[in-house]
Design a protein around this motif. Sequence first.
Motif, PDB file in Angstrom:
ATOM      1  N   TYR A  23       0.825  -1.203   0.000  1.00  0.00           N
ATOM      2  CA  TYR A  23       0.000   0.000   0.000  1.00  0.00           C
ATOM      3  C   TYR A  23       0.857   1.249   0.000  1.00  0.00           C
ATOM      4  O   TYR A  23       1.940   1.266   0.569  1.00  0.00           O
ATOM      5  CB  TYR A  23      -0.894   0.056   1.238  1.00  0.00           C
ATOM      6  CG  TYR A  23      -1.913  -1.035   1.362  1.00  0.00           C
ATOM      7  CD1 TYR A  23      -2.631  -1.488   0.253  1.00  0.00           C
ATOM      8  CD2 TYR A  23      -2.185  -1.603   2.602  1.00  0.00           C
ATOM      9  CE1 TYR A  23      -3.576  -2.490   0.379  1.00  0.00           C
ATOM     10  CE2 TYR A  23      -3.135  -2.612   2.739  1.00  0.00           C
ATOM     11  CZ  TYR A  23      -3.828  -3.045   1.619  1.00  0.00           C
ATOM     12  OH  TYR A  23      -4.768  -4.036   1.760  1.00  0.00           O
ATOM     13  N   GLU A  27      -3.204   5.094   0.257  1.00  0.00           N
ATOM     14  CA  GLU A  27      -4.144   3.971   0.273  1.00  0.00           C
ATOM     15  C   GLU A  27      -4.443   3.530   1.696  1.00  0.00           C
ATOM     16  O   GLU A  27      -5.603   3.277   2.051  1.00  0.00           O
ATOM     17  CB  GLU A  27      -3.569   2.786  -0.518  1.00  0.00           C
ATOM     18  CG  GLU A  27      -3.623   2.978  -2.027  1.00  0.00           C
ATOM     19  CD  GLU A  27      -2.806   1.925  -2.773  1.00  0.00           C
ATOM     20  OE1 GLU A  27      -3.200   1.532  -3.877  1.00  0.00           O
ATOM     21  OE2 GLU A  27      -1.743   1.489  -2.249  1.00  0.00           O
ATOM     22  N   GLU A  30      -6.714   6.010   3.419  1.00  0.00           N
ATOM     23  CA  GLU A  30      -8.097   5.901   2.968  1.00  0.00           C
ATOM     24  C   GLU A  30      -8.772   4.693   3.605  1.00  0.00           C
ATOM     25  O   GLU A  30      -9.891   4.788   4.117  1.00  0.00           O
ATOM     26  CB  GLU A  30      -8.116   5.781   1.442  1.00  0.00           C
ATOM     27  CG  GLU A  30      -9.480   6.052   0.840  1.00  0.00           C
ATOM     28  CD  GLU A  30      -9.420   6.098  -0.696  1.00  0.00           C
ATOM     29  OE1 GLU A  30     -10.466   6.263  -1.320  1.00  0.00           O
ATOM     30  OE2 GLU A  30      -8.297   5.969  -1.244  1.00  0.00           O
ATOM     31  N   ARG A  31      -8.085   3.559   3.607  1.00  0.00           N
ATOM     32  CA  ARG A  31      -8.657   2.342   4.196  1.00  0.00           C
ATOM     33  C   ARG A  31      -8.914   2.518   5.683  1.00  0.00           C
ATOM     34  O   ARG A  31      -9.845   1.937   6.243  1.00  0.00           O
ATOM     35  CB  ARG A  31      -7.714   1.151   3.982  1.00  0.00           C
ATOM     36  CG  ARG A  31      -7.594   0.719   2.523  1.00  0.00           C
ATOM     37  CD  ARG A  31      -6.512  -0.360   2.363  1.00  0.00           C
ATOM     38  NE  ARG A  31      -6.779  -1.537   3.173  1.00  0.00           N
ATOM     39  CZ  ARG A  31      -7.491  -2.596   2.757  1.00  0.00           C
ATOM     40  NH1 ARG A  31      -7.984  -2.614   1.540  1.00  0.00           N
ATOM     41  NH2 ARG A  31      -7.697  -3.612   3.567  1.00  0.00           N
ATOM     42  N   ALA A  60      -6.980  -1.731   8.856  1.00  0.00           N
ATOM     43  CA  ALA A  60      -6.713  -1.364   7.464  1.00  0.00           C
ATOM     44  C   ALA A  60      -5.618  -2.230   6.860  1.00  0.00           C
ATOM     45  O   ALA A  60      -5.555  -2.419   5.651  1.00  0.00           O
ATOM     46  CB  ALA A  60      -6.334   0.109   7.379  1.00  0.00           C
TER      47      ALA A  60
END
Lengths: 73, 73
Positions: A23, A27, A30-31, A60
């Motif tokens: 990631y 990313e 966001e997760r 995440a």
Amino acid sequence: MAKSAITIRFGKTLREYREAKGYSQEELAERADLHRNYVGSVERGERNLALENIIKLAKALSLPSRDLFRGLP
Amino acid sequence: MAKSAITIRFGKTLREYREAKGYSQEELAERADLHRNYVGSVERGERNLALENIIKLAKALSLPSRDLFRGLP
DNA sequence: CTGTGACTTCTAGTCCGTT
DNA sequence: AAACGGACTAGAAGTCACA
């Protein structure tokens, strides 16, 4: 900036796991429903982050949160 | 008061370990260099405590901090 | 994509007291 | 010994523009 041996250790572990999953900081942020810059500063050991955010980040990364405490007392 | 499933789960685990060691909240607070009332509110799941204090509490209980994350995601 | 300084808002954390 | 309230200060949370 709340740098300490502990926040630095935690940040390094987080970064290792994030990169292992492939990631980007963006990313992961966001997760985890966190801000990109915030995740970056955690990885740099600049944040003494609280329990709920530790759990968010673990989720995440699909990790048990315990794994983020590798290398910590 | 920042109660959540996570802070409640953490608080219960902390209490279990403290009682297993036979400490009072006061003793644990002193060993961890935290305030007595604060430790009480953490055990009641009312605090979203930060990384450094998680480590302090683990040290005061002579535990690896990972152990305090039993039962958490 | 990531690092950094700066900033505001919100809560972690302390301390007094009482139950 | 532990829970709880109020008031306060330090610091975490969260965002921005720009490098």
